[in-house]
Scaffold this motif. Structure first.
Motif, PDB file in Angstrom:
ATOM      1  N   PRO A 172     -29.710  36.041 -14.461  1.00 14.71           N
ATOM      2  CA  PRO A 172     -30.722  34.971 -13.841  1.00 14.71           C
ATOM      3  C   PRO A 172     -30.990  33.755 -14.935  1.00 14.71           C
ATOM      4  O   PRO A 172     -30.822  34.175 -16.179  1.00 14.71           O
ATOM      5  CB  PRO A 172     -32.115  35.991 -13.648  1.00 14.71           C
ATOM      6  CG  PRO A 172     -31.859  37.169 -14.427  1.00 14.71           C
ATOM      7  CD  PRO A 172     -30.209  37.377 -14.657  1.00 14.71           C
ATOM      8  N   ASN A 173     -31.242  32.827 -14.343  1.00  9.24           N
ATOM      9  CA  ASN A 173     -31.591  31.683 -14.933  1.00  9.24           C
ATOM     10  C   ASN A 173     -33.103  31.926 -15.558  1.00  9.24           C
ATOM     11  O   ASN A 173     -33.645  32.924 -15.399  1.00  9.24           O
ATOM     12  CB  ASN A 173     -31.786  30.152 -14.242  1.00  9.24           C
ATOM     13  CG  ASN A 173     -32.607  30.352 -13.057  1.00  9.24           C
ATOM     14  OD1 ASN A 173     -33.903  30.943 -13.330  1.00  9.24           O
ATOM     15  ND2 ASN A 173     -32.464  29.847 -11.971  1.00  9.24           N
ATOM     16  N   PRO A 174     -33.676  31.188 -16.663  1.00 10.30           N
ATOM     17  CA  PRO A 174     -34.519  31.373 -17.241  1.00 10.30           C
ATOM     18  C   PRO A 174     -35.828  31.452 -16.534  1.00 10.30           C
ATOM     19  O   PRO A 174     -36.859  32.184 -16.852  1.00 10.30           O
ATOM     20  CB  PRO A 174     -34.756  30.460 -18.327  1.00 10.30           C
ATOM     21  CG  PRO A 174     -33.347  29.733 -18.627  1.00 10.30           C
ATOM     22  CD  PRO A 174     -32.767  30.158 -17.509  1.00 10.30           C
ATOM     23  N   VAL A 175     -36.107  30.510 -15.361  1.00 10.06           N
ATOM     24  CA  VAL A 175     -37.160  30.567 -14.725  1.00 10.06           C
ATOM     25  C   VAL A 175     -37.252  31.848 -13.811  1.00 10.06           C
ATOM     26  O   VAL A 175     -38.110  32.372 -13.803  1.00 10.06           O
ATOM     27  CB  VAL A 175     -37.211  29.372 -13.675  1.00 10.06           C
ATOM     28  CG1 VAL A 175     -38.109  29.346 -12.704  1.00 10.06           C
ATOM     29  CG2 VAL A 175     -37.302  28.128 -14.572  1.00 10.06           C
ATOM     30  N   LEU A 176     -36.068  32.241 -13.275  1.00  9.54           N
ATOM     31  CA  LEU A 176     -36.161  33.749 -12.581  1.00  9.54           C
ATOM     32  C   LEU A 176     -36.130  34.634 -13.402  1.00  9.54           C
ATOM     33  O   LEU A 176     -36.800  35.592 -12.793  1.00  9.54           O
ATOM     34  CB  LEU A 176     -34.681  33.677 -11.822  1.00  9.54           C
ATOM     35  CG  LEU A 176     -34.425  34.758 -10.586  1.00  9.54           C
ATOM     36  CD1 LEU A 176     -35.585  34.455  -9.724  1.00  9.54           C
ATOM     37  CD2 LEU A 176     -33.119  34.695 -10.322  1.00  9.54           C
ATOM     38  N   ARG A 177     -35.776  34.714 -14.810  1.00 10.36           N
ATOM     39  CA  ARG A 177     -36.117  35.568 -15.397  1.00 10.36           C
ATOM     40  C   ARG A 177     -37.619  35.768 -15.779  1.00 10.36           C
ATOM     41  O   ARG A 177     -38.146  36.903 -15.993  1.00 10.36           O
ATOM     42  CB  ARG A 177     -35.442  35.608 -16.841  1.00 10.36           C
ATOM     43  CG  ARG A 177     -35.437  36.679 -17.824  1.00 10.36           C
ATOM     44  CD  ARG A 177     -34.477  36.661 -18.891  1.00 10.36           C
ATOM     45  NE  ARG A 177     -33.322  36.971 -18.492  1.00 10.36           N
ATOM     46  CZ  ARG A 177     -32.081  36.941 -19.149  1.00 10.36           C
ATOM     47  NH1 ARG A 177     -32.055  36.721 -20.177  1.00 10.36           N
ATOM     48  NH2 ARG A 177     -30.903  37.025 -18.531  1.00 10.36           N
TER      49      ARG A 177
ATOM     50  N   ASP B 148     -19.175  35.704  -5.717  1.00  9.15           N
ATOM     51  CA  ASP B 148     -19.531  34.827  -6.947  1.00  9.15           C
ATOM     52  C   ASP B 148     -20.626  35.530  -7.814  1.00  9.15           C
ATOM     53  O   ASP B 148     -20.932  34.745  -8.813  1.00  9.15           O
ATOM     54  CB  ASP B 148     -19.823  33.337  -6.682  1.00  9.15           C
ATOM     55  CG  ASP B 148     -21.345  33.173  -5.715  1.00  9.15           C
ATOM     56  OD1 ASP B 148     -21.653  34.320  -5.336  1.00  9.15           O
ATOM     57  OD2 ASP B 148     -21.894  32.103  -5.681  1.00  9.15           O
ATOM     58  N   GLY B 149     -21.010  36.537  -7.576  1.00  7.87           N
ATOM     59  CA  GLY B 149     -22.050  37.203  -8.595  1.00  7.87           C
ATOM     60  C   GLY B 149     -23.371  37.470  -8.316  1.00  7.87           C
ATOM     61  O   GLY B 149     -23.950  37.903  -9.178  1.00  7.87           O
ATOM     62  N   ARG B 150     -23.648  36.733  -6.959  1.00  5.67           N
ATOM     63  CA  ARG B 150     -25.270  36.753  -6.833  1.00  5.67           C
ATOM     64  C   ARG B 150     -25.665  38.017  -6.214  1.00  5.67           C
ATOM     65  O   ARG B 150     -24.905  38.577  -5.260  1.00  5.67           O
ATOM     66  CB  ARG B 150     -25.472  35.440  -5.902  1.00  5.67           C
ATOM     67  CG  ARG B 150     -25.397  34.338  -6.314  1.00  5.67           C
ATOM     68  CD  ARG B 150     -25.741  33.120  -5.891  1.00  5.67           C
ATOM     69  NE  ARG B 150     -25.357  33.342  -4.231  1.00  5.67           N
ATOM     70  CZ  ARG B 150     -26.003  32.656  -3.158  1.00  5.67           C
ATOM     71  NH1 ARG B 150     -27.379  32.189  -3.288  1.00  5.67           N
ATOM     72  NH2 ARG B 150     -25.610  32.992  -2.150  1.00  5.67           N
ATOM     73  N   ARG B 151     -26.754  38.575  -6.650  1.00  8.86           N
ATOM     74  CA  ARG B 151     -27.393  39.796  -6.179  1.00  8.86           C
ATOM     75  C   ARG B 151     -28.620  39.651  -5.039  1.00  8.86           C
ATOM     76  O   ARG B 151     -28.976  38.351  -5.032  1.00  8.86           O
ATOM     77  CB  ARG B 151     -27.940  40.624  -7.364  1.00  8.86           C
ATOM     78  CG  ARG B 151     -27.009  41.033  -8.405  1.00  8.86           C
ATOM     79  CD  ARG B 151     -27.764  41.849  -9.616  1.00  8.86           C
ATOM     80  NE  ARG B 151     -28.446  40.648 -10.336  1.00  8.86           N
ATOM     81  CZ  ARG B 151     -28.812  40.902 -11.386  1.00  8.86           C
ATOM     82  NH1 ARG B 151     -29.184  42.146 -11.923  1.00  8.86           N
ATOM     83  NH2 ARG B 151     -29.459  39.805 -12.230  1.00  8.86           N
ATOM     84  N   PRO B 152     -28.722  40.692  -4.327  1.00  9.62           N
ATOM     85  CA  PRO B 152     -29.708  40.401  -3.272  1.00  9.62           C
ATOM     86  C   PRO B 152     -31.235  40.130  -4.037  1.00  9.62           C
ATOM     87  O   PRO B 152     -31.411  40.712  -5.315  1.00  9.62           O
ATOM     88  CB  PRO B 152     -30.081  41.753  -2.675  1.00  9.62           C
ATOM     89  CG  PRO B 152     -28.679  42.489  -2.985  1.00  9.62           C
ATOM     90  CD  PRO B 152     -28.184  41.987  -4.135  1.00  9.62           C
ATOM     91  N   ALA B 153     -32.113  39.320  -3.533  1.00  2.00           N
ATOM     92  CA  ALA B 153     -33.253  38.945  -3.957  1.00  2.00           C
ATOM     93  C   ALA B 153     -34.383  40.115  -3.434  1.00  2.00           C
ATOM     94  O   ALA B 153     -34.458  40.250  -2.266  1.00  2.00           O
ATOM     95  CB  ALA B 153     -33.590  37.511  -3.656  1.00  2.00           C
ATOM     96  N   ILE B 154     -35.197  40.261  -4.273  1.00  2.80           N
ATOM     97  CA  ILE B 154     -36.258  41.253  -4.080  1.00  2.80           C
ATOM     98  C   ILE B 154     -37.506  40.466  -3.593  1.00  2.80           C
ATOM     99  O   ILE B 154     -38.049  39.774  -4.333  1.00  2.80           O
ATOM    100  CB  ILE B 154     -36.660  42.234  -5.066  1.00  2.80           C
ATOM    101  CG1 ILE B 154     -35.350  43.143  -5.634  1.00  2.80           C
ATOM    102  CG2 ILE B 154     -37.754  43.084  -4.896  1.00  2.80           C
ATOM    103  CD1 ILE B 154     -35.651  44.084  -6.694  1.00  2.80           C
ATOM    104  N   LEU B 155     -37.798  40.454  -2.324  1.00  5.23           N
ATOM    105  CA  LEU B 155     -39.119  39.857  -1.875  1.00  5.23           C
ATOM    106  C   LEU B 155     -40.445  40.425  -2.134  1.00  5.23           C
ATOM    107  O   LEU B 155     -41.182  39.739  -2.585  1.00  5.23           O
ATOM    108  CB  LEU B 155     -38.698  39.605  -0.484  1.00  5.23           C
ATOM    109  CG  LEU B 155     -37.441  38.647   0.066  1.00  5.23           C
ATOM    110  CD1 LEU B 155     -37.441  38.642   1.609  1.00  5.23           C
ATOM    111  CD2 LEU B 155     -37.488  37.316  -0.695  1.00  5.23           C
TER     112      LEU B 155
END
Length: 190
Positions: free
Chosen positions: A20-25, A102-109
């Motif tokens: 994850p990018n820094p903001v998502l982290r 491309d390596g993206r995981r599901p997003a936990i809402l």
């Protein structure tokens, strides 16, 4: 078509899962960051407003209120379990290669405790579907330190998936074990 499916699965297995990018982290660790920043702030302000003795009395009363009141204790334990499940699911998605090519995981809402279990709502990006998550249930259960994970698709939107993380022991009928091909009924529906 079968050959295309195998090629897609091979590409998914060889792909590195995106970090994850820094903001998502920061968003993933929001509860911990708030606890580390707001709790000391609240304690300092309580000491400044009430004094040291009355602040300690208020802290002991609040701790005892949560510790001895069963409903409050159950609520706090359920929320803490839901936070841990979020982190464990992200790790489980990476370990089970539940990701796009491309390596993206599901997003936990959202996660919330429900009757001792944890309900998790997921948004799946294009390339991840119900079948892929359903096939990885055993790995997700192991990642969440639980016995079973139930997967349910949204009745209207295919990209929304509901997981039920069973943190309580499953009660089985004596003398009747579930066979590997038997369909397990869902405990909760969207």
């Amino acid at each position: 078509m079968n050959r295309d499916h195998h090629a897609t699965e091979l590409a998914r297995q060889l792909t590195h899962v995106k970090r994850p990018n820094p903001v998502l982290r920061l968003y993933h660790w929001r509860y911990e960051i708030l606890a580390v920043t707001l709790l000391p702030y609240a304690v300092v302000n309580a000491v400044l407003a009430l004094g040291l003795i009355w602040s300690l009395v208020a802290l002991v009363v609040a701790f005892n209120w949560v510790f001895y009141w069963r409903a409050a204790r159950r609520h706090v334990r359920g929320r803490l379990r839901a936070i841990v499940v979020q982190h464990r699911l992200r790790t489980g998605f990476a370990g089970a290669r539940i990701c796009t090519v491309d390596g993206r995981r599901p997003a936990i809402l959202w996660t919330r405790p429900v009757d001792g279990d944890v309900m998790v709502w997921l948004f799946c990006p294009a390339g991840i579907g119900f079948e892929q998550i359903h096939a990885g249930r055993a790995a997700l259960a192991a990642a969440c330190f639980t016995t079973e994970v139930y997967v349910d698709r949204h009745p209207k939107y295919a990209a929304l998936i509901t997981l039920t993380i069973c943190t309580t022991a499953i009660r089985r009928e004596p003398g009747r074990a579930a066979s590997p091909g038997e369909v397990v009924p869902l405990r909760a529906h969207s």
